[in-house]
Design a protein around this motif. Structure first.
Motif, mmCIF file in Angstrom:
data_model
loop_
_atom_site.group_PDB
_atom_site.id
_atom_site.type_symbol
_atom_site.label_atom_id
_atom_site.label_comp_id
_atom_site.label_asym_id
_atom_site.label_seq_id
_atom_site.Cartn_x
_atom_site.Cartn_y
_atom_site.Cartn_z
ATOM 1 N N GLU A 36 31.463 55.679 -2.751
ATOM 2 C CA GLU A 36 32.158 54.970 -3.834
ATOM 3 C C GLU A 36 32.070 53.456 -3.660
ATOM 4 O O GLU A 36 32.803 52.862 -2.880
ATOM 5 C CB GLU A 36 33.626 55.388 -3.851
ATOM 6 C CG GLU A 36 33.838 56.877 -4.062
ATOM 7 C CD GLU A 36 35.288 57.286 -3.912
ATOM 8 O OE1 GLU A 36 36.184 56.473 -4.249
ATOM 9 O OE2 GLU A 36 35.523 58.412 -3.446
ATOM 10 N N PRO A 37 31.172 52.802 -4.420
ATOM 11 C CA PRO A 37 30.973 51.355 -4.244
ATOM 12 C C PRO A 37 32.217 50.516 -4.525
ATOM 13 O O PRO A 37 32.385 49.447 -3.939
ATOM 14 C CB PRO A 37 29.848 51.017 -5.208
ATOM 15 C CG PRO A 37 29.651 52.189 -6.069
ATOM 16 C CD PRO A 37 30.293 53.365 -5.420
ATOM 17 N N GLU A 38 33.107 50.993 -5.381
ATOM 18 C CA GLU A 38 34.288 50.205 -5.743
ATOM 19 C C GLU A 38 35.516 50.497 -4.885
ATOM 20 O O GLU A 38 36.556 49.860 -5.053
ATOM 21 C CB GLU A 38 34.623 50.409 -7.230
ATOM 22 C CG GLU A 38 33.511 49.959 -8.165
ATOM 23 C CD GLU A 38 33.080 48.508 -7.932
ATOM 24 O OE1 GLU A 38 33.954 47.641 -7.719
ATOM 25 O OE2 GLU A 38 31.860 48.247 -7.948
ATOM 26 N N HIS A 39 35.422 51.423 -3.974
ATOM 27 C CA HIS A 39 36.550 51.761 -3.111
ATOM 28 C C HIS A 39 36.852 50.565 -2.198
ATOM 29 O O HIS A 39 35.955 49.858 -1.740
ATOM 30 C CB HIS A 39 36.224 53.005 -2.283
ATOM 31 C CG HIS A 39 37.420 53.589 -1.605
ATOM 32 N ND1 HIS A 39 37.917 53.114 -0.409
ATOM 33 C CD2 HIS A 39 38.221 54.623 -1.963
ATOM 34 C CE1 HIS A 39 38.968 53.826 -0.053
ATOM 35 N NE2 HIS A 39 39.175 54.750 -0.977
ATOM 36 N N GLU A 40 38.123 50.340 -1.929
ATOM 37 C CA GLU A 40 38.551 49.211 -1.098
ATOM 38 C C GLU A 40 37.871 49.209 0.279
ATOM 39 O O GLU A 40 37.413 48.173 0.765
ATOM 40 C CB GLU A 40 40.074 49.264 -0.933
ATOM 41 C CG GLU A 40 40.642 48.139 -0.107
ATOM 42 C CD GLU A 40 42.157 48.247 0.037
ATOM 43 O OE1 GLU A 40 42.650 47.767 1.074
ATOM 44 O OE2 GLU A 40 42.826 48.781 -0.860
ATOM 45 N N THR A 42 35.022 50.510 1.090
ATOM 46 C CA THR A 42 33.600 50.215 0.918
ATOM 47 C C THR A 42 33.391 48.711 0.728
ATOM 48 O O THR A 42 32.513 48.106 1.357
ATOM 49 C CB THR A 42 33.037 50.983 -0.295
ATOM 50 O OG1 THR A 42 33.346 52.372 -0.148
ATOM 51 C CG2 THR A 42 31.529 50.804 -0.410
ATOM 52 N N ARG A 43 34.201 48.124 -0.139
ATOM 53 C CA ARG A 43 34.091 46.669 -0.373
ATOM 54 C C ARG A 43 34.362 45.895 0.910
ATOM 55 O O ARG A 43 33.695 44.900 1.196
ATOM 56 C CB ARG A 43 35.051 46.237 -1.481
ATOM 57 C CG ARG A 43 34.577 46.669 -2.872
ATOM 58 C CD ARG A 43 35.279 45.923 -3.999
ATOM 59 N NE ARG A 43 36.712 45.792 -3.826
ATOM 60 C CZ ARG A 43 37.627 46.642 -4.284
ATOM 61 N NH1 ARG A 43 37.263 47.705 -4.961
ATOM 62 N NH2 ARG A 43 38.913 46.447 -4.075
#
Length: 166
Positions: A36-40, A42-43
Motif C-alpha cells: 500500500e503506497p499511501e499507508h503511513e 510505507t510513506r
C-alpha cells in the motif's frame, strides 16, 4: 516488456511495485509496506519496500540461471525429480543447501538492482550413500542504481558424486 542489461560481471533488473506485491502475496505477507503506497508505514520508509527475500526473484532476470524455463531447452526445475542441470552435476544431484542474506539498505519499488557474483569458499565431505559431496559458495552483491550495496547473499550448493537411490 522490461529490458534488462548484462555486463561481464553480472546483470541488472528493475524492482517494480507489481512484482513486489505478487512476491509478498506468494509469501502470505500482508505487511502494508509491501502493498500500500499511501499507508503511513510505507510513506515513512520512502515508498513500497520489497520483502527481505525478494532478491531471489532476480534469478528470473539472470540470463545464465539454469532453472528458468526456456522454450528451446529441457527444463530441470519441474520438481518431478532431482533439480540437476546435467551440464554441472557430474552424474550426481545438485542441491541448494543454504542461503544467507545480509541487508544493508531497503530495496524500494523503482530501484534497479545490479547483481555481481563471485565464487566463495569450497570444500568436500565424504558420504557413504552419495559419494563425495562437493560444496561451493557463491556470493551475490546487489547494488541499487546509486551504486550502494543493498544486499549481500551467500548461497551454498552441494553436488553429490552419484544419485542416492531411495
Amino acid at each position: 516488456m522490461t529490458d534488462t542489461s548484462q555486463s561481464a560481471s553480472g546483470f541488472s533488473f528493475p524492482v517494480e511495485a507489481g512484482h513486489i506485491m505478487m512476491f509478498a502475496r506468494a509469501l502470505g505477507d500482508q505487511n502494508p509496506i509491501h502493498l500500500e503506497p499511501e499507508h503511513e508505514a510505507t510513506r515513512a520508509r520512502g515508498g513500497i519496500v520489497a520483502p527481505p527475500t525478494f532478491a531471489a526473484a532476480g534469478a528470473q532476470f539472470d540470463p545464465d540461471w539454469p532453472y528458468r524455463p526456456r522454450p528451446d531447452r529441457p527444463w530441470h526445475g519441474s520438481g518431478r525429480g532431482p533439480g540437476t542441470a546435467p551440464e554441472d552435476s557430474g552424474g550426481g544431484t545438485s542441491m541448494h543447501a543454504e542461503q544467507h542474506y545480509e541487508f544493508h539498505e531497503p530495496v524500494h519499488a523503482g530501484d534497479v538492482l545490479t547483481v555481481e557474483r563471485e565464487d566463495g569458499e569450497s570444500w568436500q565431505k565424504e558420504s557413504r550413500r552419495a559419494g563425495t559431496l562437493r560444496f561451493t559458495t557463491e556470493i551475490s552483491r546487489y547494488r541499487n542504481q546509486h551504486g550502494r550495496l543493498v544486499i549481500t547473499a551467500k548461497r551454498v550448493r552441494v553436488v553429490t558424486e552419484r544419485v542416492v537411490e531411495q
